[in-house]
Each structure stands twice: as C-alpha cells, then as structure tokens.
Design a protein around this motif. Structure first.
Motif, short mmCIF file in Angstrom:
data_model
loop_
_atom_site.label_atom_id
_atom_site.label_comp_id
_atom_site.label_asym_id
_atom_site.label_seq_id
_atom_site.Cartn_x
_atom_site.Cartn_y
_atom_site.Cartn_z
N SER A 168 -16.54 -18.66 68.22
CA SER A 168 -15.97 -19.96 67.82
C SER A 168 -14.76 -19.49 66.88
N HIS A 169 -13.82 -20.37 67.42
CA HIS A 169 -12.50 -20.28 66.66
C HIS A 169 -12.24 -20.45 65.29
N ARG A 170 -12.70 -21.38 64.64
CA ARG A 170 -12.67 -21.73 63.25
C ARG A 170 -13.36 -21.09 62.08
N PRO A 171 -13.14 -20.21 61.35
CA PRO A 171 -13.96 -19.76 60.17
C PRO A 171 -14.38 -20.64 59.16
N GLU A 172 -13.57 -21.64 58.95
CA GLU A 172 -14.04 -22.43 57.82
C GLU A 172 -15.25 -23.33 57.95
N MET A 173 -15.87 -22.98 59.32
CA MET A 173 -17.17 -23.79 59.42
C MET A 173 -18.30 -22.89 59.28
N ILE A 174 -18.05 -21.99 58.52
CA ILE A 174 -19.17 -20.98 58.28
C ILE A 174 -20.44 -21.67 58.10
N ASP A 175 -20.53 -22.60 57.39
CA ASP A 175 -21.77 -23.21 56.54
C ASP A 175 -22.49 -23.83 57.84
N LEU A 176 -21.75 -24.53 58.73
CA LEU A 176 -22.34 -24.80 59.99
C LEU A 176 -22.87 -23.98 60.99
N TYR A 177 -22.21 -22.93 61.23
CA TYR A 177 -22.74 -21.62 61.94
C TYR A 177 -24.04 -21.31 61.47
N ALA A 178 -24.08 -20.92 60.03
CA ALA A 178 -25.18 -20.26 59.49
C ALA A 178 -26.25 -21.18 59.63
N ALA A 179 -26.11 -22.58 59.81
CA ALA A 179 -27.41 -23.47 59.84
C ALA A 179 -28.00 -23.06 61.20
N CYS A 180 -27.16 -22.80 62.14
CA CYS A 180 -27.81 -22.33 63.50
C CYS A 180 -28.22 -20.97 63.74
N GLN A 181 -28.26 -20.24 62.49
CA GLN A 181 -28.63 -18.84 62.46
C GLN A 181 -28.31 -18.03 63.76
N PRO A 182 -27.10 -17.92 64.24
CA PRO A 182 -26.65 -16.47 64.94
C PRO A 182 -26.35 -15.36 63.75
N GLN A 208 -7.89 -24.62 56.00
CA GLN A 208 -8.52 -24.25 54.89
C GLN A 208 -7.25 -24.44 53.76
N GLY A 209 -5.80 -24.70 54.20
CA GLY A 209 -4.98 -24.84 53.25
C GLY A 209 -4.59 -23.56 52.34
N PHE A 210 -3.88 -23.94 51.13
CA PHE A 210 -3.37 -22.81 50.22
C PHE A 210 -4.56 -21.84 49.70
N PHE A 211 -4.46 -20.57 49.66
CA PHE A 211 -5.51 -19.75 49.03
C PHE A 211 -6.78 -19.91 49.73
N PRO A 212 -6.86 -19.80 51.03
CA PRO A 212 -8.05 -19.86 51.96
C PRO A 212 -9.10 -18.76 51.67
N ARG A 213 -10.57 -19.21 52.02
CA ARG A 213 -11.59 -18.11 51.58
C ARG A 213 -11.58 -17.23 52.57
N TYR A 214 -11.34 -17.85 53.90
CA TYR A 214 -12.05 -17.01 54.98
C TYR A 214 -10.78 -16.67 55.80
N THR A 215 -10.28 -15.23 55.53
CA THR A 215 -9.15 -15.02 56.33
C THR A 215 -9.13 -13.60 56.96
N SER A 216 -10.08 -12.75 56.46
CA SER A 216 -9.92 -11.26 57.23
C SER A 216 -11.30 -10.53 56.80
N GLY A 217 -11.86 -10.13 57.76
CA GLY A 217 -13.14 -9.25 57.42
C GLY A 217 -14.27 -9.92 57.74
N ALA A 218 -15.21 -9.33 57.02
CA ALA A 218 -16.94 -9.87 57.18
C ALA A 218 -17.15 -10.73 55.99
#
Length: 264
Positions: A168-182, A208-218
């Motif tokens: 999935s393209h967008r990392p800012e939706m991590i909470d949505l992804y985690a709710a589905c438990q991949p 995510q705008g300025f100083f984004p949280r999810y940009t690189s890595g795990a």
C-alpha cells in the motif's frame, strides 16, 4: 543505496525462512543509466525471490510509460513482481495502458486483491491496495480514505492464518493497516522526507506535512511491521538532500522469539 531490513517472526512459515523481497517505490520516471541498468544491477545483487513495487512508477507531471517499463521489464527477468498503484497512477489518463503493459510483462497487478505465494508446502499471502485517490480523486484524504479503509477491511475479513504482506502506497495510514493485522506492510510515498538532517530525519512528506513521522525504515504497530522506502525518484521537489534513492531488501527470518522485530 541498498538497505537490508530483517523481519524476525515465528509466524513466518519454515519454507520462507530466509526469503528475500526487494521493495521498490516512487520511481517517478527517473532513469538510472541506459535501460535502467544501474538500478537493475542493484536488484540483481540483492538476489530477490520476489520484487514488490508500491506505486508511483510514473509521475503525473511528466508521464512516460516507456521509462517505467524499462525498469519493470528488466526486473521481471530477475524475479516475479507484485505491484500496487500509487496516487500518481490514480491521476493519469494512461493508467489503463500502464496496467496492460505491466500485465503483459508478467507483473501481478494487485488492485484491492490478494495472491498466494508458495515455497514447497508453505504459503504466504500478498495483498495489494490501490491508493485512496482511485476511490475518490477529488478527496483522497476524506471520502477516498474511508472507501479505501472499508475495502481493506473487507479484504482482510477472512482472517487468513498464514503470514500476510500488504502492499500500500501511503505510510501515514499505519493505524488503519495495523487494525487489519498484516504481518508486514510495504509503503513509499514519503520520499524519505525529501531533505534529511542528522537527529531530525525527514523535513516534509506528502500526507504528513513538516517533520513527518514515517519516512524511512521500519515501524511497528501491534503485530504489524511497516517498511517505508525512501523511493527512487523525485516529484514536486526536484532534488534530495542527504537522502539517496533507495532499494530495500527485506529478509524474512523465522524465529521462536519476539514477533515483528526489524533490524537494519
């Protein structure tokens, strides 16, 4: 640059212990030598069992399908490819033609769908979602995201017992992804924050705008680990600073210890 991320989990089937996945994202029509040969050499060196592409092969400002297909056709000779489209594919008139050419090259195009990948007697599931812009081009952050979420929940509902990878393209939706438990999510979109500074990280990312949280890595959320690629090309910003184009090599390691532990 090539970045290795190792995912340790007891949920990884025995047949996939040591399985190697090359993750590519956000080419944005960039060329890496004639026929993309410099980039293809990086992919070959990683010896992947599978290649996953998480969108934005093309750029809506300068769409060139031939440049995108140079990479895809070369990579398809190295390992099987799964692809999920990004926001730029969701805005171009040529997406239908791109999809046709991807499939002609042997790529598995995942538009809110799933495939099963086997190694001997063991199987994992790969899910792929279209970007929210496909669901609502004029309101990708509102109605598009809601429709995306509903489709992802429906796709995840069967409660698959095997190891699940979501593209999935967008990392800012991590909470949505985690709710589905991949178990593993592969994302791009953030371009590494475009400009990276020591102790600060990325400065700006779309969604995510300025100083984004999810940009690189795990990153981890519940049982889910999300791997975010810095991407390969540029879009709105023409340059990167301390932020080299990136190929990620994900290595699956079966363990009896803590699940979902990424190591650089």
């Amino acid at each position: 640059m090539t970045t290795e991320l190792v995912l340790h989990s007891e949920r990884i089937p025995p047949g996939f212990d040591g399985y190697r996945i090359v993750h590519l994202s956000d080419l944005h029509n960039k060329r890496f030598g004639g026929g993309q040969e410099r980039l293809l050499n990086r992919i070959r060196e990683a010896s992947p069992d599978l290649i996953v592409i998480t969108g934005d092969l093309v750029d809506k400002r300068r769409t060139d399908l031939d440049v995108a297909m140079e990479l895809v056709e070369g990579a398809a000779k190295i390992a099987p490819i799964c692809y999920a489209p990004g926001n730029h594919e969701g805005t171009i008139a040529d997406y239908g033609e791109l999809k046709r050419r991807l499939r002609q090259a042997g790529v598995t195009v995942l538009e809110d769908g799933a495939i099963f990948v086997s190694q001997g007697d063991d199987t994992i599931t790969v899910l792929g979602m279209r970007d929210p812009r496909f669901f609502s081009p004029e309101d990708a952050e509102g109605a598009g995201k809601e429709r995306f979420a509903a489709r992802l929940r429906a796709l995840s509902e069967p409660g698959r017992g095997d190891f699940i990878i979501l593209l999935s393209h967008r990392p800012e939706m991590i909470d949505l992804y985690a709710a589905c438990q991949p178990d593993l999510v592969c994302c791009g979109h953030a371009h590494g924050g475009q400009f990276r500074l020591p102790l600060i990280g990325g400065l700006f990312a779309p969604g995510q705008g300025f100083f984004p949280r999810y940009t690189s890595g795990a990153y981890s959320a519940g049982r889910t680990t999300m791997a975010v690629s810095r991407g390969l090309g540029n879009s709105g910003f023409p340059i990167r600073l301390f932020n080299r184009p990136e190929v990620i090599c994900l290595i699956l390691k079966r363990t009896g210890g803590q699940q979902g532990t990424p190591l650089k």
